[in-house]
Design an enzyme around this catalytic site. Structure first.
Site, short mmCIF file in Angstrom:
data_model
loop_
_atom_site.label_atom_id
_atom_site.label_comp_id
_atom_site.label_asym_id
_atom_site.label_seq_id
_atom_site.Cartn_x
_atom_site.Cartn_y
_atom_site.Cartn_z
N HIS A 193 26.22 47.55 31.62
CA HIS A 193 26.76 47.09 32.91
C HIS A 193 26.15 47.88 34.06
O HIS A 193 25.83 47.31 35.12
CB HIS A 193 28.28 47.23 32.91
N LYS A 212 46.51 23.68 30.81
CA LYS A 212 46.11 24.87 31.57
C LYS A 212 47.13 26.00 31.48
O LYS A 212 47.36 26.72 32.45
CB LYS A 212 45.81 24.49 33.02
N GLU A 270 28.94 37.60 36.64
CA GLU A 270 28.86 38.74 35.73
C GLU A 270 27.49 38.75 35.07
O GLU A 270 27.29 38.21 33.97
CB GLU A 270 29.97 38.69 34.69
N ASP A 315 36.37 21.11 34.26
CA ASP A 315 37.53 21.66 34.97
C ASP A 315 37.71 23.09 34.49
O ASP A 315 38.20 23.33 33.39
CB ASP A 315 38.76 20.81 34.67
#
Length: 355
Positions: free
Chosen positions: A339, A168, A37, A244
């Protein structure tokens, strides 16, 4: 079966520098972000510029640190589960000795429990030095579980992981108790900087934070969160520093505060679940070693210091991106224009590979 090892290349740039002060580090450092991005780089860069224009920059306060692993044991009934939980609570010093037999760096700091029917969930909480601590906590919990099964009557093995950790997954317990590093970042932005660099006002940002981050997230059913895009900055930073990346699930939980203080902007981000480390799996890759060294996280220091430094830099990076995006969203059309200009031009992809 093809077992060839390869590196998945994600474009990375250094942005900043970011000015940081607080109880862990006082520094001015650029930060690496690996992302597809491309507008994220200039957006975080704008927040970093703001930090450099403020007297103390971003004040990052490390509030707490702990890595958790929960185990599950089965009891004959709820009364037996309660008796077992009380035995565990009374055995903390003994359990700490068990942990020291299997790790040089893990220290058991607390045990919490939850009883559901005849099931006993035990949440072990550790400090883990410079490691993020997933494997260290699991190894210690395995030893603790074996010890408890041998010494506590009426219980049997359920699982080495009972999902009460919680790893997670976005949960209330992690937002309340924390998992990893709990860091609060704060910035007081002068009125002139808000106007000239962010092209908005403190009142507009404070209003949008309430309406979007707080009310919007509440209506959407968010869990212990009120932010615009913590996950964007965390993922870029995690990938660049060998973390991670799945830990952005709980890491992106956090709350933004914004106040108009007579035209100046008080802006703060609380991140209770920053899971980072400077040793362990993923840290031996050459680009990761280079990035950690450049961030000052390869110093000869007491265990835990480098990981704490990395955590506050990560948290400051999150604030930079959060501030910039909220400022942009106070102005109609600004977000999409950015963007379109950054992601729809032929040069963007080429520029993205620079480090």
């Amino acid at each position: 079966m093809n077992t060839e090892h390869a590196i998945a290349g994600v474009p990375m740039r250094w942005v900043g520098p970011v000015r940081i002060s607080g109880n862990v580090a006082t520094t001015e450092t650029p930060v690496p972000l690996a992302t597809y991005e491309s507008p994220l780089w200039p957006s975080v860069g704008r927040g970093a510029k703001v930090s450099m224009l403020c007297e103390h920059g971003i004040t990052a306060t490390l509030v707490d640190e702990r890595m958790t692993r929960s185990v599950l044991v089965e009891a004959t009934d709820a009364a037996t589960a309660l008796a077992a939980a009380r035995t565990v609570d009374d055995s903390l010093q003994e359990l700490r000795k068990v942990v020291r037999t299997c790790s040089r760096f893990a220290e058991l700091i607390a045990v919490r429990h939850e009883i559901n029917a005849n099931l006993l969930f035990l949440r072990f909480e550790f400090t883990t030095g410079d490691a993020s601590g997933h494997n260290m906590a699991t190894l210690a919990s395995d030893a603790l579980l074996a010890h408890l099964l041998q010494t506590v009557p009426g219980i049997s093995y359920g699982s080495i992981s009972g999902n009460y950790c919680t790893d997670k997954k976005a949960t209330a317990i992690n937002g309340i108790l924390g998992r990893g590093k709990n860091v609060v970042t704060e910035l007081l932005v002068p009125r002139a900087v808000v106007t000239d660099v962010l092209h908005t006002t403190a009142a507009k940002i404070a209003r949008l934070n309430v309406h979007k981050n707080m009310l919007g997230t509440l209506l959407a059913g968010g869990i212990r969160s009120a932010n615009a895009h913590f996950a964007n900055m965390l993922l870029g930073f995690y990938l660049a520093t060998g973390q991670d990346a799945a830990n952005i699930v709980e890491g992106s939980q956090g709350v933004v505060m914004a106040e108009d203080r007579d035209g100046d902007l008080y802006f703060a981000c609380t991140l209770p679940n920053l899971i980072v480390g400077t040793v362990g799996n993923g840290k031996g890759l050459p680009f990761v070693e280079t990035n950690l060294a450049r961030l000052g996280c390869r110093e000869q220091a007491p265990p835990g210091h480098n990981a704490r430094r990395l955590a506050v830099i990560a948290a400051a990076t999150v604030l930079c991106g959060e501030l910039s995006l909220l400022a942009a969203q106070t102005n109609p059309g600004e977000l999409m224009r950015a963007h379109m200009s950054l992601e729809r031009t032929p040069t963007t992809a080429k520029a993205g590979v620079r480090s």
